[in-house]
Design an enzyme around this catalytic site. Structure first.
Site, PDB file in Angstrom:
ATOM      1  N   HIS A 351       0.153  -0.619  -0.195  1.00  0.00           N
ATOM      2  CA  HIS A 351       0.230  -0.340  -0.316  1.00  0.00           C
ATOM      3  C   HIS A 351       0.949   1.429  -0.122  1.00  0.00           C
ATOM      4  CE1 HIS A 351      -3.909  -1.651   0.442  1.00  0.00           C
ATOM      5  NE2 HIS A 351      -3.497  -2.450   1.125  1.00  0.00           N
ATOM      6  N   LYS A 530      -9.486  13.711   3.657  1.00  0.00           N
ATOM      7  CA  LYS A 530      -8.156  12.951   3.513  1.00  0.00           C
ATOM      8  C   LYS A 530      -7.441  12.720   5.490  1.00  0.00           C
ATOM      9  CE  LYS A 530      -7.080  13.875  -0.169  1.00  0.00           C
ATOM     10  NZ  LYS A 530      -6.657  12.937  -0.959  1.00  0.00           N
ATOM     11  N   ARG A 531      -6.491  11.844   5.182  1.00  0.00           N
ATOM     12  CA  ARG A 531      -5.641  11.898   6.333  1.00  0.00           C
ATOM     13  C   ARG A 531      -5.100  13.263   6.328  1.00  0.00           C
ATOM     14  NH1 ARG A 531      -4.742   8.438  10.598  1.00  0.00           N
ATOM     15  NH2 ARG A 531      -4.050   9.026  11.378  1.00  0.00           N
ATOM     16  N   LYS A 536       0.572  14.376   1.270  1.00  0.00           N
ATOM     17  CA  LYS A 536      -0.974  15.334   0.735  1.00  0.00           C
ATOM     18  C   LYS A 536      -1.112  16.259   0.540  1.00  0.00           C
ATOM     19  CE  LYS A 536      -3.556  11.041   2.467  1.00  0.00           C
ATOM     20  NZ  LYS A 536      -4.528  10.246   1.486  1.00  0.00           N
ATOM     21  N   THR A 638      -8.707   6.253  -2.757  1.00  0.00           N
ATOM     22  CA  THR A 638      -9.743   6.004  -3.409  1.00  0.00           C
ATOM     23  C   THR A 638     -11.248   6.894  -2.880  1.00  0.00           C
ATOM     24  OG1 THR A 638     -10.298   5.359  -0.928  1.00  0.00           O
ATOM     25  CG2 THR A 638      -9.503   3.351  -2.431  1.00  0.00           C
ATOM     26  N   LYS A 642     -14.436   8.037  -5.200  1.00  0.00           N
ATOM     27  CA  LYS A 642     -15.794   8.432  -5.168  1.00  0.00           C
ATOM     28  C   LYS A 642     -16.051  10.486  -5.506  1.00  0.00           C
ATOM     29  CE  LYS A 642     -14.132   6.875  -0.121  1.00  0.00           C
ATOM     30  NZ  LYS A 642     -13.877   7.268   1.148  1.00  0.00           N
TER      31      LYS A 642
HETATM   32  C1  LIG Z   1     -12.900   7.310   1.297  1.00  0.00           C
HETATM   33  C2  LIG Z   1     -11.345   6.906   3.149  1.00  0.00           C
HETATM   34  C3  LIG Z   1     -10.822   7.466   3.024  1.00  0.00           C
HETATM   35  C4  LIG Z   1      -9.787   7.746   2.040  1.00  0.00           C
HETATM   36  O1  LIG Z   1      -9.249   8.996   1.386  1.00  0.00           O
HETATM   37  P1  LIG Z   1      -8.407   8.906   0.332  1.00  0.00           P
HETATM   38  O2  LIG Z   1      -8.221  10.449  -0.278  1.00  0.00           O
HETATM   39  O3  LIG Z   1      -7.995   7.981  -1.209  1.00  0.00           O
HETATM   40  O4  LIG Z   1      -6.527   9.439   1.826  1.00  0.00           O
HETATM   41  C5  LIG Z   1     -10.062   7.865   4.319  1.00  0.00           C
HETATM   42  N1  LIG Z   1     -11.400   8.230   5.085  1.00  0.00           N
HETATM   43  C6  LIG Z   1     -12.246   8.193   5.022  1.00  0.00           C
HETATM   44  C7  LIG Z   1     -13.063   7.871   6.662  1.00  0.00           C
HETATM   45  C8  LIG Z   1     -12.703   7.645   3.682  1.00  0.00           C
HETATM   46  O5  LIG Z   1     -14.136   7.563   3.640  1.00  0.00           O
END
Ligand SMILES: *Cc1c(COP(=O)(O)O)cnc(C)c1O
Length: 794
Positions: A351, A530-531, A536, A638, A642
């Protein structure tokens, strides 16, 4: 099988309210209603679950086991209702008792047994495995405390413990009869050929099962989570001596193992408890898998034809040596044969390529906790070296155990999670191993489940799609391409635009009510959730925001495109730089939102406590998706999928799955900027690259300057010198070098958004062309290329 006729949902709710919870409708509180509805839905899931289990036994089908330290599942009630197509029935049943459907759903705590993308992927995969009808189990840990709750005090992140089990939880079945002893420490004895491990300490892993139902309830699999228990839970002698604390000590100690989720998704801290958790999960899962295999098949040499075990990152990598230990030490199968059986059963998903996130353990700690396993790892390493004489890198260098290399050697397939990431694996971390085993690395680009991430979270858009092309898209997402002809129909496109607008109004209302934050729904909703991590680059976003603010102030009467910058995300508690970025965004928001000269054109909000539920709220209302990581650093992402699916075009770099998203939706529907992964590597070699970038872009220089002089922290002007110093200095993540092109892309966004119809077209093409990013497609890829598993529904 026992056949019962299904009562109406209304009757079932009332029965559970009365007989499971002992309440009548007059005295039931919201939680009682939520539990009664959950049990009513759960009853129907259980029917599907039993049917699936029987069919799996009868057909002797191969089973998939997904081992993951994290499952970020979120709320489950709506998921169950949507997948069983009970939405309308549930709404009207609750209405009969004057209860609001959404209030009842909102009462459910969000199960946050994961940090971010990796854990959410595991949750999407479980749902897709059930939708597809592939016999599977997820194995994880039943953490008492999931990821911490985040709040802000004076703009700073404050962490509070998460108590998802503090309210009643409807979805798990305790299995007190399914328990395994997991040992730690101790010593190893040799009697001729026979080697035995004698652990010094043992805890018991107890199973808790949650059924995971797929689309239309055709199939349900199991998520089995392990909870730590003491073998002798209560020391009666100590109690009788009056030492009550000592009496409860064994139980407290054993429970520690499943007490908390480690709240860090990017740095491995090498803590003893973490290694214990990893072996606890893996040891319990393997015992359970082998017990089930033995009951049904017996001959362990057939294990790879009936069992596929997927390791979600290296966290369960101890599965390799543990399986060999069981096959060889306990069942007497020769070592090299044991190694081959184990490898043919196991596969591993990588990952991350971030060096600080690649797991390795000091050999002293590892040998103390798992004395037999470290011997087996050395034997694996020797065997691998013997079979591959040209090999130069050992998995046992520098007094460390390298979990990535161990995982690679002990897996018959190793996969990356996007095309770019998989190629980079071959040329960076796994270069030598890839050259020795050129067929082992394969790609499986991540996906998201369209049931949760479109059908459930965006009912307006789902409704429009179904009305247009029928509901086939729900489990065949590439059918969304049938929307393309509709995009040319102005009336349809208006309706598509109105869906987004309604979603934005709904989010605005919620932000007003929940956070007292008022915003005009006609602004661009520009979202980065995101985190928090330097790679990022939330700091690139806030720098551009600040530069934009200064530009508006220079010329407040120009025709600016109004924009809302929305942020959400948690920082690991010990990641101080990331916490400073959060505070800077909050400090900047306070100043900029209060600026009467600019605040009709620019607002900033950082919503606290990002989790799955908040993502489900924000994604449908987003106009623009920020995916701005330093190229080569985001394995897949991911969140990006979305947003595209829900009609938010991306402003992003060529990183992770952004590359494939852009290929699918079309370059004209994607705002590309920034260096490529290759250019990033070259740019790092350029001396003073950050200084050069700052000198070349006065907007960047000015934004850095106002931060440095304390414009957002007047009481403490030097508060952000750590950030400005980093950016003006090493700037490892190349924020400065990418700034000018990011600025350019954002101004293109401003211009494009002025043409509302053109924007709606772009958004609609994102929806219509994102079908490939369904986790159903990903799972079918794993089944075919890695697991050799079949659907029992096809
Ligand atoms: C989809 C999702 C992530 C992943 O987000 P990235 O932008 O791909 O880092 C992290 N936390 C939550 C709660 C999510 O739904």
């Amino acid at each position: 099988m026992l056949q019962l006729s299904t009562p109406s949902l209304r009757d079932s709710i009332l029965r559970h309210l009365t007989y499971s919870f002992g309440k009548d409708p007059e005295h039931a509180i919201l939680e009682d209603w939520r539990m009664a509805l959950s049990y009513a839905v759960r009853d129907r899931i259980v029917d599907a679950w039993f049917k699936a289990t029987h069919q799996t036994y009868e057909t002797g089908a191969k089973r998939v086991y997904y081992l993951s330290m994290e499952f970020l599942i979120g709320r489950l009630l709506e998921d169950g209702i949507v997948n069983l197509e009970l939405v309308e029935e549930a709404k009207s049943a609750l209405a009969e008792f004057s209860k609001d459907y959404n209030d009842v759903l909102a009462d459910e705590p969000d199960a946050a047994l994961g940090n971010g993308g990796l854990g959410r992927l595991a949750a999407c995969f479980l749902e897709s495995l059930s939708t597809i009808g592939c016999p599977a189990h997820g194995y994880g840990i039943r953490y008492e405390h999931g990821l911490f709750r985040q709040s802000f005090v004076g703009g700073r992140q404050v962490e509070q413990p998460e108590l998802w089990l503090g309210q009643r939880h409807a979805w798990e079945f305790e299995r007190p009869e399914v328990r395994y002893r997991i040992g730690f420490g101790g010593h190893v004895t040799n009697h001729g050929e026979t080697v035995r491990w004698h652990p010094a300490e043992e805890v018991e892993a107890e199973a808790f099962d949650t059924p995971v139902v797929g689309w239309k309830g055709r199939w349900a699999n199991t998520l089995r989570l392990w909870s730590g228990r003491a073998i002798h839970p209560f020391d009666l002698a100590a109690f009788n001596h009056g030492d009550y604390a000592a009496a409860a000590a064994p139980e407290a100690l054993a429970r520690t193992i499943s007490r908390v989720l480690y709240p860090d998704d990017t740095t491995e801290q090498g803590k003893e408890l973490r290694l214990k958790q990893e072996y606890f999960l893996t040891g319990a899962a393997l015992r359970d898998i082998l017990r089930r295999f033995n009951n049904q098949f017996g001959d362990l040499r057939k294990l790879p034809s009936k069992v596929a075990i997927q390791l979600n990152d290296t966290h369960p990598a101890i599965a390799g040596p543990e399986l060999i230990r069981i096959l060889h030490d306990e069942r007497g199968i020769p070592f090299d044969e044991s190694m081959d059986i184990a490898r043919n059963t196991l596969s591993y998903t990588n990952h991350t390529l971030l060096p600080e996130a690649l797991e390795s353990w000091g050999e002293a700690l590892f040998g103390r906790l798992l004395p037999r396993h470290i011997q087996i790892i050395d034997q694996i390493d020797n065997e691998h070296a013997n079979r591959n004489p040209s090999r130069t890198q050992s998995m046992r260098a520098d007094h460390q155990v390298k979990m990535g290399q161990l995982s690679f050697v002990m897996a018959h397939k190793v996969n990356g999670v996007s095309a770019l990431h998989t190629e980079l694996m071959k040329t960076t971390v796994f270069e030598e191993l890839h050259n020795l085993h050129p067929d082992r690395i394969v790609n499986q680009t991540n996906g998201v489940t369209p049931r949760r991430w479109l059908l459930a979270c965006n009912p307006r858009l789902a409704g429009l799609i179904t009305e247009s092309i029928g509901e086939v898209w729900v489990d065949d997402l590439e059918q969304l391409e049938k929307l393309e002809p509709y995009i040319e129909d102005a009336g349809w496109l208006d309706r598509y635009g109105k869906v987004k607008r309604d979603n934005k109004v709904e989010l605005s209302n919620w932000m007003g009510q929940a956070h007292g934050f008022h915003v005009d729904p006609d602004m661009i909703f520009d979202v980065q959730i995101k985190r928090l991590h330097e790679y990022k680059r939330q700091h690139l976003n806030i720098l551009e925001t600040i530069a934009h603010w200064l530009e508006i102030r220079d010329n407040p009467d120009a025709d600016w495109t109004p924009r809302l910058k929305l942020f959400a995300g948690k920082a690991a508690p010990g990641y101080f730089f990331a916490k400073d970025i959060i505070r800077l965004i909050n400090d900047a928001a306070a100043v900029i939102n209060a600026d009467p000269l600019t605040n009709k054109y620019l607002k900033i909000a950082f919503l606290p406590n990002y989790n799955v539920t908040l993502a489900e709220r924000l994604v449908p209302a987003a106009d623009l998706s920020e995916q701005i990581s330093t190229a080569g650093k985001e394995a897949s992402g991911t969140g990006n999928m979305k947003f595209a699916l829900n009609g938010a075009p991306t402003v992003g770099t060529l990183d992770g799955a952004n590359v494939e998203i852009r290929d699918h939706v079309g370059a004209e529907n994607f705002f590309l900027f920034g260096m490529t992964a290759e250019e990033v590597m070259e740019r790092r070699m350029v001396e003073s690259h950050a200084q050069k970038a700052i000198a070349a872009d006065p907007r960047l220089a000015r934004a850095l300057e106002v931060i440095r002089e304390g414009r957002f922290s007047p009481a403490e002007p030097e508060r952000y010198h750590n950030i400005t110093g980093n950016l003006e200095g090493a700037d490892y993540f190349l924020v400065c070098s990418d700034f000018s092109d990011y600025w350019r892309a954002q101004r293109e966004v401003d211009a494009a958004f002025k043409d509302q119809q053109g924007w709606a077209r772009m958004a609609a093409f994102n929806t219509a062309r994102s079908g490939w990013f369904s986790s159903d497609r990903t799972i079918r890829g794993y089944m075919k290329d890695i697991w050799d598993a079949k659907s029992l529904l096809d």
